[in-house]
Write a protein that holds these residues in place. Sequence first.
Motif, PDB file in Angstrom:
ATOM      1  N   ARG A 179      29.713  37.664  35.871  1.00 15.94           N
ATOM      2  CA  ARG A 179      28.780  37.103  36.866  1.00 15.94           C
ATOM      3  C   ARG A 179      29.589  36.382  37.938  1.00 15.94           C
ATOM      4  NH1 ARG A 179      26.636  36.495  31.941  1.00 15.94           N
ATOM      5  NH2 ARG A 179      24.462  37.103  31.615  1.00 15.94           N
ATOM      6  N   TYR A 180      29.246  36.616  39.195  1.00 21.11           N
ATOM      7  CA  TYR A 180      29.917  35.931  40.310  1.00 21.11           C
ATOM      8  C   TYR A 180      28.849  35.430  41.273  1.00 21.11           C
ATOM      9  CZ  TYR A 180      34.379  38.289  39.168  1.00 21.11           C
ATOM     10  OH  TYR A 180      35.519  38.742  38.549  1.00 21.11           O
ATOM     11  N   PRO A 181      29.086  34.292  41.932  1.00 21.41           N
ATOM     12  CA  PRO A 181      28.181  33.929  43.027  1.00 21.41           C
ATOM     13  C   PRO A 181      28.287  35.011  44.113  1.00 21.41           C
ATOM     14  CG  PRO A 181      29.818  32.185  42.633  1.00 21.41           C
ATOM     15  CD  PRO A 181      30.195  33.341  41.767  1.00 21.41           C
ATOM     16  N   LEU A 182      27.198  35.259  44.816  1.00 21.57           N
ATOM     17  CA  LEU A 182      27.218  36.284  45.887  1.00 21.57           C
ATOM     18  C   LEU A 182      28.375  36.038  46.864  1.00 21.57           C
ATOM     19  CD1 LEU A 182      25.881  38.655  47.420  1.00 21.57           C
ATOM     20  CD2 LEU A 182      24.402  36.964  48.533  1.00 21.57           C
ATOM     21  N   SER A 183      28.650  34.764  47.134  1.00 20.23           N
ATOM     22  CA  SER A 183      29.716  34.431  48.098  1.00 20.23           C
ATOM     23  C   SER A 183      31.089  34.934  47.636  1.00 20.23           C
ATOM     24  CB  SER A 183      29.764  32.914  48.306  1.00 20.23           C
ATOM     25  OG  SER A 183      29.879  32.269  47.050  1.00 20.23           O
ATOM     26  N   ASP A 184      31.245  35.187  46.327  1.00 19.71           N
ATOM     27  CA  ASP A 184      32.535  35.650  45.789  1.00 19.71           C
ATOM     28  C   ASP A 184      32.563  37.165  45.564  1.00 19.71           C
ATOM     29  OD1 ASP A 184      33.355  33.071  45.835  1.00 19.71           O
ATOM     30  OD2 ASP A 184      33.251  32.735  43.675  1.00 19.71           O
ATOM     31  N   ALA A 185      31.773  37.907  46.336  1.00 20.70           N
ATOM     32  CA  ALA A 185      31.712  39.366  46.158  1.00 20.70           C
ATOM     33  C   ALA A 185      33.100  40.005  46.275  1.00 20.70           C
ATOM     34  CB  ALA A 185      30.763  39.980  47.193  1.00 20.70           C
ATOM     35  N   ALA A 186      33.950  39.461  47.160  1.00 24.45           N
ATOM     36  CA  ALA A 186      35.287  40.045  47.342  1.00 24.45           C
ATOM     37  C   ALA A 186      36.095  39.954  46.042  1.00 24.45           C
ATOM     38  CB  ALA A 186      36.024  39.332  48.480  1.00 24.45           C
ATOM     39  N   GLN A 187      36.045  38.795  45.388  1.00 22.85           N
ATOM     40  CA  GLN A 187      36.774  38.642  44.110  1.00 22.85           C
ATOM     41  C   GLN A 187      36.212  39.584  43.054  1.00 22.85           C
ATOM     42  OE1 GLN A 187      36.244  35.985  46.210  1.00 22.85           O
ATOM     43  NE2 GLN A 187      36.847  34.102  45.154  1.00 22.85           N
ATOM     44  N   ALA A 188      34.896  39.724  43.044  1.00 21.48           N
ATOM     45  CA  ALA A 188      34.258  40.603  42.061  1.00 21.48           C
ATOM     46  C   ALA A 188      34.735  42.039  42.284  1.00 21.48           C
ATOM     47  CB  ALA A 188      32.739  40.519  42.189  1.00 21.48           C
ATOM     48  N   GLN A 189      34.806  42.470  43.531  1.00 20.57           N
ATOM     49  CA  GLN A 189      35.264  43.837  43.823  1.00 20.57           C
ATOM     50  C   GLN A 189      36.735  44.016  43.469  1.00 20.57           C
ATOM     51  OE1 GLN A 189      34.395  45.321  47.718  1.00 20.57           O
ATOM     52  NE2 GLN A 189      32.217  45.538  47.265  1.00 20.57           N
ATOM     53  N   GLU A 190      37.532  42.969  43.718  1.00 19.06           N
ATOM     54  CA  GLU A 190      38.962  43.054  43.354  1.00 19.06           C
ATOM     55  C   GLU A 190      39.118  43.291  41.855  1.00 19.06           C
ATOM     56  OE1 GLU A 190      40.463  39.408  45.142  1.00 19.06           O
ATOM     57  OE2 GLU A 190      42.186  40.538  45.886  1.00 19.06           O
ATOM     58  N   ALA A 191      38.352  42.556  41.065  1.00 21.99           N
ATOM     59  CA  ALA A 191      38.445  42.680  39.602  1.00 21.99           C
ATOM     60  C   ALA A 191      38.024  44.090  39.173  1.00 21.99           C
ATOM     61  CB  ALA A 191      37.572  41.622  38.933  1.00 21.99           C
ATOM     62  N   LEU A 192      36.967  44.621  39.766  1.00 27.88           N
ATOM     63  CA  LEU A 192      36.485  45.964  39.396  1.00 27.88           C
ATOM     64  C   LEU A 192      37.544  47.023  39.752  1.00 27.88           C
ATOM     65  CD1 LEU A 192      34.082  47.685  38.346  1.00 27.88           C
ATOM     66  CD2 LEU A 192      33.241  47.787  40.697  1.00 27.88           C
ATOM     67  N   ALA A 193      38.105  46.913  40.955  1.00 22.34           N
ATOM     68  CA  ALA A 193      39.094  47.901  41.405  1.00 22.34           C
ATOM     69  C   ALA A 193      40.378  47.822  40.581  1.00 22.34           C
ATOM     70  CB  ALA A 193      39.412  47.680  42.884  1.00 22.34           C
ATOM     71  N   ALA A 194      40.693  46.614  40.066  1.00 22.28           N
ATOM     72  CA  ALA A 194      41.938  46.420  39.301  1.00 22.28           C
ATOM     73  C   ALA A 194      41.753  46.723  37.815  1.00 22.28           C
ATOM     74  CB  ALA A 194      42.446  44.999  39.499  1.00 22.28           C
ATOM     75  N   ARG A 195      40.637  47.302  37.423  1.00 12.57           N
ATOM     76  CA  ARG A 195      40.326  47.699  36.034  1.00 12.57           C
ATOM     77  C   ARG A 195      40.259  46.498  35.108  1.00 12.57           C
ATOM     78  NH1 ARG A 195      44.220  53.101  35.818  1.00 12.57           N
ATOM     79  NH2 ARG A 195      43.097  53.627  33.927  1.00 12.57           N
ATOM     80  N   LYS A 196      39.936  45.323  35.690  1.00 15.40           N
ATOM     81  CA  LYS A 196      39.914  44.108  34.861  1.00 15.40           C
ATOM     82  C   LYS A 196      38.556  43.868  34.225  1.00 15.40           C
ATOM     83  CE  LYS A 196      43.591  41.609  37.213  1.00 15.40           C
ATOM     84  NZ  LYS A 196      43.801  41.014  38.543  1.00 15.40           N
ATOM     85  N   THR A 197      37.541  44.601  34.653  1.00 17.65           N
ATOM     86  CA  THR A 197      36.199  44.351  34.113  1.00 17.65           C
ATOM     87  C   THR A 197      35.860  45.348  33.019  1.00 17.65           C
ATOM     88  OG1 THR A 197      35.130  45.829  35.694  1.00 17.65           O
ATOM     89  CG2 THR A 197      35.367  43.534  36.365  1.00 17.65           C
ATOM     90  N   THR A 198      34.885  44.950  32.183  1.00 20.21           N
ATOM     91  CA  THR A 198      34.237  45.886  31.269  1.00 20.21           C
ATOM     92  C   THR A 198      32.738  45.703  31.514  1.00 20.21           C
ATOM     93  OG1 THR A 198      34.178  44.202  29.558  1.00 20.21           O
ATOM     94  CG2 THR A 198      36.016  45.760  29.472  1.00 20.21           C
ATOM     95  N   GLY A 199      31.924  46.643  31.039  1.00 23.43           N
ATOM     96  CA  GLY A 199      30.474  46.512  31.208  1.00 23.43           C
ATOM     97  C   GLY A 199      30.096  46.354  32.676  1.00 23.43           C
TER      98      GLY A 199
END
Length: 325
Positions: free
Chosen positions: A299-319
Amino acid sequence: MAKRIQFARTGGPEVLEYVDVTPADPGPGEVRVRNRAVGLNFIDIYFRTGLYPAPSLPSGLGTEGAGEIDAVGEGVKGFAPGDRVAYAQGALGAYAELHVLPAEKVVALPEAISFETAAAAMLKGLTVQYLLRQTYRIKEGETILFHAAAGGVGSIACQWAKALGVKLIGTVSSPEKAELAKRNGAWATIDYTRENVVERVRELTGGEMVPVVYDSVGKDTWEISLDCLQKRGLMVSFGNASGPVEGVNIGILNQKGALFATRPSLNGYADTRERFEAMAEELFEMIASGKVAIDVANRYPLSDAAQAQEALAARKTTGSTVLLP
Ligand SMILES: NC(=O)c1ccc[n+]([C@@H]2O[C@H](COP(=O)([O-])OP(=O)(O)OC[C@H]3O[C@@H](n4cnc5c(N)ncnc54)[C@H](OP(=O)(O)O)[C@@H]3O)[C@@H](O)[C@H]2O)c1
């Protein structure tokens, strides 16, 4: 004023801006949704980088969310302010507090499903619905190969396949992701960063190979996937996480065994109101029955969308990941 994420030029996560905008009024046939949760998807990265061109710039981003109807445009029937709804298609701009989209792209959200679950499930879950139930209708007892099995789409696919009595072999990039995919019902996993996928599939299937491969990784796995198929098998190429598949000579399908290949999208399947409603109904049933549990892992605040996308692109997320306005 209302907050939204927008980008005026394509590029890295730094092009995403968190800005105040005057919310648009819904036009005829449109509704305005006050988002309570917004879904993060790999396709958002394709638009941000320019792999998929946005219709115009500056542009909003995102197509998935859940919340309450805030206003309805002329001629809209069946929705009223305050109704709980969810959506996964329409114009870019879901990364926002308020989002205007056609009423026909919105479905009523059952009370039993939370906004976060819906925002995490609509795009990815409808995708799994068409992949496993329409593009190739998987059947009990079959063994299939599904890449990126610990991701958002993959986590739902593992559970759905298991519920249908199908043995899903899932690829992953780490032991932790393998563990997660197994917990979600994958029958076997392969670490495609360390193991020979074709050999492992041969071993696991006793030499039979698989009738269908679901491949969202793209460039890095295209040829490997073809080599995992039985004669006349179906290659479902539905994403580009490692880059797009380019320059394919159609003759390769013959060389690898009279194969079929398709490049589907949600918009190609949920293309009428009737089809969209039927798909959403099946997805909601899978969630309500507990056969598919949606893992809102990040979960990320909307304002942190860039960080959320970085994590997804870097294969750091699951689910799944949701952004909270
Ligand atoms: N066509 C459609 O209708 C449709 C709809 C929804 C999603 N999709 C596609 O389905 C895929 C999954 O979407 P999602 O939002 O649920 O994302 P996700 O699966 O949560 O994240 C993508 C995963 O891809 C794997 N991957 C392999 N190579 C990668 C690379 N070079 N860079 C980054 N990731 C890589 C990673 O898993 P490992 O670390 O385990 O390798 C990563 O976690 C995406 O490709 C997306 O475009 C297509």
